[in-house]
Design an enzyme around this catalytic site. Structure first.
Site, PDB file in Angstrom:
ATOM      1  N   ASP A  23      13.478  32.629 -25.618  1.00 28.31           N
ATOM      2  CA  ASP A  23      12.078  32.649 -25.998  1.00 28.31           C
ATOM      3  C   ASP A  23      11.962  31.929 -27.335  1.00 28.31           C
ATOM      4  O   ASP A  23      12.299  32.474 -28.383  1.00 28.31           O
ATOM      5  CB  ASP A  23      11.592  34.104 -26.093  1.00 28.31           C
ATOM      6  CG  ASP A  23      10.108  34.203 -26.502  1.00 28.31           C
ATOM      7  OD1 ASP A  23       9.551  33.171 -26.928  1.00 28.31           O
ATOM      8  OD2 ASP A  23       9.528  35.298 -26.393  1.00 28.31           O
ATOM      9  N   LYS A  54       2.907  28.654 -29.248  1.00 29.91           N
ATOM     10  CA  LYS A  54       2.538  28.531 -30.655  1.00 29.91           C
ATOM     11  C   LYS A  54       2.378  27.069 -31.107  1.00 29.91           C
ATOM     12  O   LYS A  54       1.358  26.474 -30.810  1.00 29.91           O
ATOM     13  CB  LYS A  54       3.508  29.331 -31.516  1.00 29.91           C
ATOM     14  CG  LYS A  54       3.330  30.841 -31.251  1.00 29.91           C
ATOM     15  CD  LYS A  54       3.774  31.734 -32.379  1.00 29.91           C
ATOM     16  CE  LYS A  54       3.185  33.126 -32.216  1.00 29.91           C
ATOM     17  NZ  LYS A  54       4.030  34.095 -31.546  1.00 29.91           N
ATOM     18  N   PHE A  85      10.214  40.336 -29.675  1.00 28.74           N
ATOM     19  CA  PHE A  85       8.795  40.307 -29.338  1.00 28.74           C
ATOM     20  C   PHE A  85       8.591  39.208 -28.310  1.00 28.74           C
ATOM     21  O   PHE A  85       8.933  38.057 -28.554  1.00 28.74           O
ATOM     22  CB  PHE A  85       7.915  40.054 -30.564  1.00 28.74           C
ATOM     23  CG  PHE A  85       6.453  40.040 -30.212  1.00 28.74           C
ATOM     24  CD1 PHE A  85       5.782  41.223 -29.945  1.00 28.74           C
ATOM     25  CD2 PHE A  85       5.756  38.841 -30.104  1.00 28.74           C
ATOM     26  CE1 PHE A  85       4.432  41.221 -29.590  1.00 28.74           C
ATOM     27  CE2 PHE A  85       4.403  38.826 -29.754  1.00 28.74           C
ATOM     28  CZ  PHE A  85       3.742  40.021 -29.501  1.00 28.74           C
TER      29      PHE A  85
HETATM   30  C1  LIG Z   1       3.889  34.970 -30.348  1.00 28.34           C
HETATM   31  C2  LIG Z   1       5.055  35.219 -29.476  1.00 28.34           C
HETATM   32  C3  LIG Z   1       4.901  35.546 -28.124  1.00 28.34           C
HETATM   33  C4  LIG Z   1       3.550  35.774 -27.490  1.00 28.34           C
HETATM   34  O1  LIG Z   1       2.748  34.650 -27.514  1.00 28.34           O
HETATM   35  P1  LIG Z   1       1.145  34.803 -27.309  1.00 28.34           P
HETATM   36  O2  LIG Z   1       0.644  33.390 -27.374  1.00 28.34           O
HETATM   37  O3  LIG Z   1       0.649  35.678 -28.408  1.00 28.34           O
HETATM   38  O4  LIG Z   1       0.928  35.404 -25.976  1.00 28.34           O
HETATM   39  C5  LIG Z   1       6.045  35.700 -27.358  1.00 28.34           C
HETATM   40  N1  LIG Z   1       7.266  35.526 -27.887  1.00 28.34           N
HETATM   41  C6  LIG Z   1       7.450  35.203 -29.184  1.00 28.34           C
HETATM   42  C7  LIG Z   1       8.822  34.981 -29.696  1.00 28.34           C
HETATM   43  C8  LIG Z   1       6.359  35.058 -30.027  1.00 28.34           C
HETATM   44  O5  LIG Z   1       6.535  34.778 -31.318  1.00 28.34           O
END
Ligand SMILES: *Cc1c(COP(=O)(O)O)cnc(C)c1O
Length: 406
Positions: free
Chosen positions: A225, A254, A140
């Site tokens: 990521d 986050k 994700f």
């Molecule tokens: C939450 C998340 C995103 C997206 O972040 P947003 O602040 O919702 O745009 C991307 N990569 C990972 C691994 C995430 O957990």
């Protein structure tokens, strides 16, 4: 077998677009690991805003940083120097592989920049054909067009027009498929060292190293990521530190702002070498208000005491959860994840199980592969962890009872 009564809504009862299946539950106040609902109930929070509230709710240092900055300066354009931004960039670069940082308002925007930087890196070297971004199933990376194409989840792609060229999504951990896919058109490989939404799946140190070697061999960049698994969640500031394998580019968000929207794309000077004046920008990204909170959050998360607590609590949950799985093999089939990004793979439906937990005033998150995730604040005490276990066991009992019903 009967599930719990419906306690979710995505009906258009309000003017908010119905893209979420929302629990019919609202909160008005939070303190530490507890949330207080509008109807007066106290909940133990193991969602933490999906790993955003790393320091819990209403952390006094974050509240103070926000209030102090609010009275001084909220926003100036990035056409001026922003000292708080330079300070947070320094913190992030001094504690990681990175040389430079760019601040965003969300994780998705950080991912967007990571992908742009990777392609631009090759473009300025004359390799315009190098556009492929290779990712893994269960990933994700956010909700923009680039991010959903990178994530590869069909549910997020269907009906939104043609898929973008240059995105390749491979089975998780399939190194043979990866070796076959990597070549002269590869711009970058991107992965979450610990998959979040995918259900707390961990890349082995061995695979991380093999992927790094592969990138080096073909001249592709490696992007981590760490939006969910970073900022202390695994017991080190960033999850990649456990493997010793460093990326060229990394996305963070986050817990970086502890609840204030902040993201960052970090890179080595080399990986960022295409991102020169005029190639990128942001109106809000890295404004003084966000940076003041980000600095306070960073200093608190990076403290030895915080990281020690994460490791202690990780040990406690590891032990207790394996006991719980042994007592409820009909409910929990597998425990996975790293640090406080914990996944329980379930036999009953995970959404039902989240309802059983909520009946116990315990908030947990869902995840891929029928998992639920425990994402407690990094500051949760072992005593509070004990309360989590009591409520989780009660939820397991409820799940067992529901399965026994004709
Ligand atoms: C939450 C998340 C995103 C997206 O972040 P947003 O602040 O919702 O745009 C991307 N990569 C990972 C691994 C995430 O957990």
């Amino acid at each position: 077998m009967s599930g719990p009564a419906s306690t979710h809504t995505n009906a258009p009862v309000s003017h908010v677009m119905g893209v979420y299946s929302r629990a019919t539950l609202a909160f008005e106040r939070g303190e530490g690991v507890r949330l207080y609902s509008t109807d007066g109930d106290e909940y133990l929070d193991c969602v933490a805003g999906i790993a955003v509230n790393g320091l819990g709710h209403a952390h006094p240092k974050l509240v103070k940083a926000l209030k102090d900055q609010a009275e001084k300066l909220w926003h100036v354009s990035n056409i001026y120097r922003i000292p708080e931004q330079e300070a947070l960039a320094t913190r992030l670069c001094e504690t990681t592989f990175a040389d430079v940082a760019f601040f965003t308002n969300s994780g998705t925007e950080a991912v967007e920049l990571a992908l742009k930087a990777a392609r631009k890196y090759h473009a300025v070297r004359g390799a315009l054909e190098r556009i492929d971004i290779i990712t893994f199933e269960g990933a994700f990376h956010g909700r923009s067009y680039a991010a959903v194409n990178a994530g590869g989840n069909p549910a997020y792609l269907e009906g939104f027009g043609p898929r973008l060229p240059g995105y390749i999504n491979l089975p998780f951990g399939d190194m043979d498929a990866l070796r076959a896919a990597v070549g002269p058109t590869t711009a970058a490989i991107m992965l979450e060292p610990v998959q979040g939404e995918g259900g707390a799946r961990v890349f082995s140190d061995q695979d991380m190293q093999a992927i790094r070697d592969l990138c080096d061999r073909v001249g592709a960049l490696l992007i981590f990521d760490e939006i969910q698994c970073g900022m202390g969640r695994t017991g080190k500031l960033f999850a990649y530190e456990w493997s010793g394998v460093e990326p060229d580019i990394m996305t963070v968000a986050k817990a970086l702002g502890g609840g204030f929207p902040v993201g960052a794309c970090l890179a080595t000077d080399k990986a960022a070498s295409g991102m020169t004046f005029g190639t990128h920008g942001s109106t809000y990204g890295g404004n003084p208000l966000a940076m003041a909170v980000g600095l306070a959050a960073f200093d608190e998360v990076a403290k030895t005491e915080t990281m020690d607590n994460v490791r202690t609590l990780t040990g406690y949950f590891g032990q207790q959860l394996s006991g719980l799985r042994d007592r409820y093999p009909d409910v929990i089939s597998e425990i996975r994840g790293k640090g406080l990004l914990i996944g329980l793979k379930l036999i009953p439906n995970n959404r039902d199980f989240m309802t059983y937990a909520r009946d116990q005033k315990l908030l947990i998150a869902g995840g891929g592969e029928n998992c639920v995730r425990l994402l407690p604040a990094l500051i949760m005490s072992v005593d509070e962890g004990r309360e989590v276990m009591v409520r989780l066991e009660a939820a397991c009992r409820a799940a067992r009872a529901a399965a026994a019903k004709p």
